[in-house]
Design an enzyme around this catalytic site. Structure first.
Site, short mmCIF file in Angstrom:
data_model
loop_
_atom_site.label_atom_id
_atom_site.label_comp_id
_atom_site.label_asym_id
_atom_site.label_seq_id
_atom_site.Cartn_x
_atom_site.Cartn_y
_atom_site.Cartn_z
N ASP A 36 0.66 -0.80 -0.36
CA ASP A 36 -0.23 -0.02 0.27
C ASP A 36 0.74 0.79 0.44
O ASP A 36 1.63 1.48 1.04
CB ASP A 36 -0.98 -0.25 1.14
CG ASP A 36 -1.65 -0.74 1.09
OD1 ASP A 36 -2.14 -1.82 2.00
OD2 ASP A 36 -2.43 -1.18 0.52
N ASP A 177 -9.92 -5.49 -1.07
CA ASP A 177 -8.97 -4.92 0.19
C ASP A 177 -9.79 -4.10 1.19
O ASP A 177 -10.52 -3.76 1.03
CB ASP A 177 -8.56 -4.17 -1.11
CG ASP A 177 -6.91 -3.40 -0.54
OD1 ASP A 177 -6.33 -2.43 -0.84
OD2 ASP A 177 -6.73 -4.34 0.93
C1 DX5 Z 1 -6.20 -0.09 3.30
C2 DX5 Z 1 -5.39 -1.34 2.84
C3 DX5 Z 1 -5.83 -2.54 2.68
C4 DX5 Z 1 -5.38 -2.99 4.27
C5 DX5 Z 1 -6.04 -4.27 4.71
O1 DX5 Z 1 -6.01 0.69 2.70
O2 DX5 Z 1 -5.65 -0.81 0.79
O3 DX5 Z 1 -4.81 -3.16 1.92
O4 DX5 Z 1 -4.06 -2.47 4.40
O5 DX5 Z 1 -6.08 -4.11 6.39
P1 DX5 Z 1 -6.77 -5.17 7.18
O6 DX5 Z 1 -7.08 -5.90 6.26
O7 DX5 Z 1 -7.50 -4.58 8.35
O8 DX5 Z 1 -8.52 -3.92 6.65
ZN ZN Z 2 -4.75 -1.50 -0.70
#
Ligand code: DX5
Ligand code: ZN
Length: 223
Positions: A36, A177
């Protein structure tokens, strides 16, 4: 439909254990590493960076799945040293030149993914079906780990899969995601998702060992 893939979200990683974690990922057949990238403007947070991508490439052969949560990615793609076997997601909401940006990703030999925020209709892909290898359906509002699923996103995944099937694009990935928990991953898979970003609510769920979480997710997504 593509075979299911698991892509752990490295913003959730324990940085003190990066190498050990990458070895466990390799031993358990992890397909991609979700990176990310945030600019503090498109989303109100900063996460991982350009150097982090290069460092991870030196530590493992598992390909990157780079998620650009940045404004005007079309002007910044060259910063990321994109490699041919990687996935790169750009947000429909982040540039007026989406088609050109997707084409630029493909020009690097990478797979072009269109990311859409929860409120963005899936129909925005209608004139981009030839330009995308997948659509990243944000199942939370982007920017932070640990957020709850936006409930309407399950129907959005179904609608996206129906749109792709109805236009003969069965090979286009649907990546999900955000709060891809053990429970939600099952529902998302049933709705038509094929790539699963595992974060704090599954792969990095601290109550169980990492390898158990991976094996549990592999079973749920049908790997
Ligand atoms: C949020 C990110 C995700 C996040 C997912 O903007 O794009 O990739 O890290 O984390 P969880 O699974 O905790 O929602
Ligand atoms: Zn992401």
């Amino acid at each position: 439909m593509k075979k299911p893939k698991l892509s752990p979200s490295l913003m959730c990683i324990d940085f003190a254990k990066i190498e050990q974690t990458l070895r466990i990922f390799e031993e358990n057949g992890i397909d991609y590493l979700h990176i990310d990238i945030m600019d503090g403007e498109f989303v109100p947070n900063y996460a991982l960076g350009i150097n982090f991508c290069d460092q991870i490439r030196k530590l493992t052969k598992i390909p990157l799945d780079i998620h650009l949560m940045i404004n005007r990615p079309d002007l910044k793609l060259d910063c990321f040293n994109i490699q041919p076997n990687e996935f790169v997601s750009v947000h429909w909401e982040s540039t007026p030149h989406v088609q050109r940006t997707l084409a630029a990703i493909r020009a690097e030999g990478a797979k072009a993914m269109l990311a859409i925020n929860p409120a963005t209709p899936t129909e925005v892909i209608k004139y981009l079906l030839q330009d995308i290898d997948g659509i990243l359906v944000m199942t939370v509002n982007p920017g932070f780990a640990g957020q709850p699923l936006v409930p309407a996103m399950l129907q959005k995944i179904r609608d996206t899969r129906n749109l792709l099937e109805g236009t003969g694009h069965t090979d286009v990935e649907i990546e999900v995601d955000g709060n891809v928990s053990f429970e939600n991953a099952k529902l998302m898979r049933e709705a038509g998702a094929t790539m699963f970003v595992g974060g704090s609510s599954s792969i990095f769920f601290t109550q169980l060992p990492l390898s158990s979480n991976i094996q549990k997710m592999n079973a749920i997504i049908g790997k």
